[in-house]
Enzyme design. Structure first.
Site, short mmCIF file in Angstrom:
data_model
loop_
_atom_site.label_atom_id
_atom_site.label_comp_id
_atom_site.label_asym_id
_atom_site.label_seq_id
_atom_site.Cartn_x
_atom_site.Cartn_y
_atom_site.Cartn_z
N TYR A 240 0.75 -1.19 -0.08
CA TYR A 240 -0.03 0.02 -0.02
C TYR A 240 0.71 0.96 -0.05
CZ TYR A 240 -2.99 3.62 1.67
OH TYR A 240 -3.66 4.98 1.79
N ILE B 33 -9.95 -4.14 24.01
CA ILE B 33 -9.16 -3.54 22.99
C ILE B 33 -7.95 -4.05 22.95
CG2 ILE B 33 -7.94 -1.30 22.56
CD1 ILE B 33 -9.91 0.27 24.01
#
Length: 325
Positions: A150, A209
């Site tokens: 990317y 989380i």
């Protein structure tokens, strides 16, 4: 300056694109959005608001479709190229698709803009071009060694855009976005980017989380409203022609600090620490000297105010929290 300008925004229905489109239309531009609506499983053309904006023509199509792209660009004054396979994880998993969408499509769009003598081409790039880096502060004159395909595709897009200005006279500008957050950000399945959204939504669901590494890696969190403003301002600045530059706040924030700030807004949940995923950089923050010089501007929203904005939006749009989280 933008009144009645015909502007194509590729990827204009998405999180960043929709914010750009809204700023363009408030300045009187006539906007066409090209988007294949594949980024999310919900109707984000409606949810993110582009469907309801006057003076916006929406075309459901892919940037890899040369016929659609060429037919649209020949009618435009300006192109803002925000469409991409825009996630590090997705690009690592799908390198062939990444090249087709992020390299081949960009090449065709640039060539078509040159053919029709457009006034400006804006390329949406990313801080991922820097890779690991030797310093925690990223400056445009530093060497770039991307650690993901990317990031490499964004670096290629910047340099190809620069060459189209230097070799062919097409006015181009590339903006390197740093850690975008803000409404209407919704994480994509399999992504490990956009930690404000991911952590906030997990906390909303009372789920643990996951923090990669020790949480002391840093980012330069920049609100999408400021990101979009920088894009719009760059259109009318001849000083940006042929340039690539950082768009950030110039301030570093650790991932652990983001967790702390989320827990100031939502009740705490457990935290799990895991090793870094492939292609995930240790991070850094932007040197914004060149941005300030070229745009005569700097971001307006502080991290606290920006997070307040995001969580106000999230409280009103809990139906968009993905079930897979």
């Amino acid at each position: 300056m933008l009144k009645n300008k015909k502007i194509l925004v590729t990827g204009g229905a998405g999180m960043i694109g929709s914010n750009i489109v809204k700023k363009l239309t408030t300045r009187g531009a006539v906007v066409t959005v090209l988007d294949n609506l594949s980024a999310y499983p919900f109707d984000y053309l409606h949810e993110y608001g582009v469907k309801h904006i006057k003076n916006v023509n929406f075309v459901n199509g892919n940037v890899t479709n040369a016929k659609i792209v060429n037919g649209l660009i020949e009618k435009m004054d300006i192109v803002i190229h925000a469409a991409a396979l825009a996630d590090v994880g997705a690009c690592v998993r799908n390198p062939v698709l990444e090249h087709k969408m992020n390299v081949t499509a960009t090449s065709n769009i640039l060539e078509t803009c040159k053919k029709h003598n457009l006034e400006k081409f804006i390329f949406v790039s990313s801080a991922s071009v820097y890779g690991i880096g030797k310093s925690k502060i990223f400056r445009e004159d530093q060497p770039c060694f991307p650690i993901s395909n990317y990031g490499l595709s964004k670096l290629w897009g910047e340099q190809q855009s620069r060459l189209y200005y230097e070799l062919y006279g097409l006015p181009t500008t590339s903006l390197r976005f740093f850690s975008v957050y803000g409404s209407p950000q919704v994480p994509k399945k399999g992504s490990h980017s956009w930690c404000v959204a991911i952590f906030g939504m997990l906390a909303k669901k009372r789920k643990p989380i996951t923090v990669y590494g020790d949480g002391n890696q840093i980012r330069d969190f920049t609100h999408v409203s400021d990101i979009a403003e920088a894009v719009v301002l760059s259109i009318g600045k001849k000083t940006t022609n042929g340039k690539f530059f950082n768009v950030g706040t110039g301030k570093s924030t650790t991932i652990n600090m983001i967790v702390k700030k989320i827990f100031e807004r939502i009740e705490k949940v457990p935290i799990k620490y895991k090793p870094y995923p492939p292609g995930d950089p240790l991070g850094g923050y932007a040197d914004v000297t060149l941005m300030k010089k070229l745009l005569n501007w700097e971001p307006k929203l502080s991290l606290d105010k920006g997070m307040d904005e995001y969580f106000e939006w999230l409280n009103e749009n809990e139906h968009l929290v993905p079930k897979w989280l």
